[in-house]
Scaffold this active site. Structure first.
Site, PDB file in Angstrom:
ATOM      1  N   ASN A   9     -52.687  -2.562  30.751  1.00  0.00           N
ATOM      2  CA  ASN A   9     -51.933  -1.250  31.034  1.00  0.00           C
ATOM      3  C   ASN A   9     -52.454  -0.415  32.068  1.00  0.00           C
ATOM      4  OD1 ASN A   9     -50.256   0.913  30.741  1.00  0.00           O
ATOM      5  ND2 ASN A   9     -50.933   1.710  28.941  1.00  0.00           N
ATOM      6  N   LYS A  11     -51.237   2.152  33.288  1.00  0.00           N
ATOM      7  CA  LYS A  11     -50.949   3.581  33.347  1.00  0.00           C
ATOM      8  C   LYS A  11     -49.983   3.981  34.587  1.00  0.00           C
ATOM      9  CE  LYS A  11     -53.670   4.096  29.393  1.00  0.00           C
ATOM     10  NZ  LYS A  11     -54.376   5.097  28.524  1.00  0.00           N
ATOM     11  N   HIS A  95     -46.433   3.316  22.730  1.00  0.00           N
ATOM     12  CA  HIS A  95     -47.950   3.951  23.146  1.00  0.00           C
ATOM     13  C   HIS A  95     -48.094   5.426  22.720  1.00  0.00           C
ATOM     14  CE1 HIS A  95     -51.473   4.877  25.565  1.00  0.00           C
ATOM     15  NE2 HIS A  95     -51.671   3.609  25.732  1.00  0.00           N
ATOM     16  N   GLU A  97     -49.395   7.725  24.042  1.00  0.00           N
ATOM     17  CA  GLU A  97     -49.206   8.953  25.297  1.00  0.00           C
ATOM     18  C   GLU A  97     -47.677   9.077  25.137  1.00  0.00           C
ATOM     19  OE1 GLU A  97     -52.989   7.235  27.770  1.00  0.00           O
ATOM     20  OE2 GLU A  97     -50.928   6.759  28.533  1.00  0.00           O
ATOM     21  N   GLU A 167     -53.943   0.902  18.237  1.00  0.00           N
ATOM     22  CA  GLU A 167     -54.620   1.974  19.184  1.00  0.00           C
ATOM     23  C   GLU A 167     -54.997   3.243  18.616  1.00  0.00           C
ATOM     24  OE1 GLU A 167     -54.042   0.868  23.713  1.00  0.00           O
ATOM     25  OE2 GLU A 167     -52.429   2.161  23.049  1.00  0.00           O
ATOM     26  N   GLY A 173     -58.917   6.338  25.866  1.00  0.00           N
ATOM     27  CA  GLY A 173     -59.779   6.991  27.248  1.00  0.00           C
ATOM     28  C   GLY A 173     -60.762   8.069  26.849  1.00  0.00           C
ATOM     29  N   SER A 212     -60.419   2.382  24.513  1.00  0.00           N
ATOM     30  CA  SER A 212     -61.760   2.176  25.206  1.00  0.00           C
ATOM     31  C   SER A 212     -62.346   0.622  24.970  1.00  0.00           C
ATOM     32  CB  SER A 212     -62.545   3.339  24.737  1.00  0.00           C
ATOM     33  OG  SER A 212     -62.142   4.561  25.142  1.00  0.00           O
ATOM     34  N   GLY A 233     -56.751  -0.445  29.108  1.00  0.00           N
ATOM     35  CA  GLY A 233     -56.595   0.658  29.620  1.00  0.00           C
ATOM     36  C   GLY A 233     -57.226   0.814  31.035  1.00  0.00           C
TER      37      GLY A 233
END
Length: 254
Positions: A9, A11, A95, A97, A167, A173, A212, A233
């Site tokens: 991903n 992003k 996701h 986010e 996740e 992150g 991560s 990510g």
């Protein structure tokens, strides 16, 4: 055995030059890793560039989201037929986010997953709890609520096309990663819920771990019996790191 899947991903990162170079490196580096499935999820505007680079390879293209409608007055949305036309085979939905920053609800995530399936896109459905929810011992309630919203919307006959991804929000992150045991516990919980719909559904469903994931911790995570790959990510933006994770996923299949 379930085929491991590693999805990168990107992003909101990248340029045309970066997309070309990174896609080419992934295609070269995974050419002999036929034991796993590798998916790249670039930003929408880079999908055409990546599509060109992976066209004659085993690397699969996906999108970071998908609209609930096929077409219409939905400014800023991209539909599943549009994504299919540019070679996408997967679409990431739910996701954290998207849930946290853009207010996407469980119901909306379920609609996106169903919209993808209706156009022969495979949704990768994300679930996960925040740090506050974990510390309040709400992890099980949260991830099962998120999962059940999708299971109630998707016809049972199509569940085999859905990939799930756990996740933990507190690990995305942040540099923090769930221990292999923590991740396995949630994966086992999700698989048990899927088993209730049918033994074959639970056995075949692929459940990825994300948060991560790096070359240094991927091996231990991917060794867990219910972790079928990774949703990567930051490490997916570095070819050597992403390929190292792919290689460790391939070892899981051996």
């Amino acid at each position: 055995m379930r085929q491991p899947l590693v999805a990168g991903n990107w992003k909101m990162h990248g340029s045309r030059a970066m997309a070309r170079a990174l896609s080419q490196a992934v295609v070269r580096g995974t050419a002999e890793l036929d034991a796993i499935e590798v998916v790249l999820l670039p930003p929408y505007v880079l999908i055409p560039r990546v599509s060109e680079e992976v066209a004659d390879s085993a690397v699969v293209l996906g999108a970071q989201n998908v609209a609930t409608a096929r077409e219409g007055a939905f400014t800023g949305e991209i539909s599943a037929p549009m994504l299919r036309e540019f070679g996408c085979r997967y679409a990431l939905v739910g996701h954290s986010e998207r849930r946290q920053l853009f207010g996407e609800t469980d119901a909306l995530v379920a609609k996106r997953a169903l919209a993808a399936l209706q156009e022969d896109l495979r949704p990768i459905v994300c679930v996960g709890e925040t740090l506050a929810e974990r510390e309040a011992s709400e992890t099980e309630d949260v991830v099962l609520r998120q999962l059940d919203a999708v299971l109630s919307a998707v016809p049972e006959a199509q569940l085999g096309q859905v990939v799930f991804a756990y996740e933990p929000v507190w690990a995305i992150g942040t540099g923090r990663t769930a221990t292999p045991e923590q991740a396995q516990a949630v994966h086992a919980l999700l698989r048990e819920r899927l088993h209730r719909l049918g033994a074959e559904i639970g056995r075949r469903a692929r459940i990825l771990y994300g948060g991560s994931v790096k070359p240094g911790n991927a091996g231990e995570l991917l060794a867990m019996p219910d972790i079928d790959g990774g949703l990567i990510g930051g490490a997916s933006l570095v070819a050597d790191d992403f390929l190292a994770i792919c290689e460790q996923a391939a070892l899981r299949r051996e």
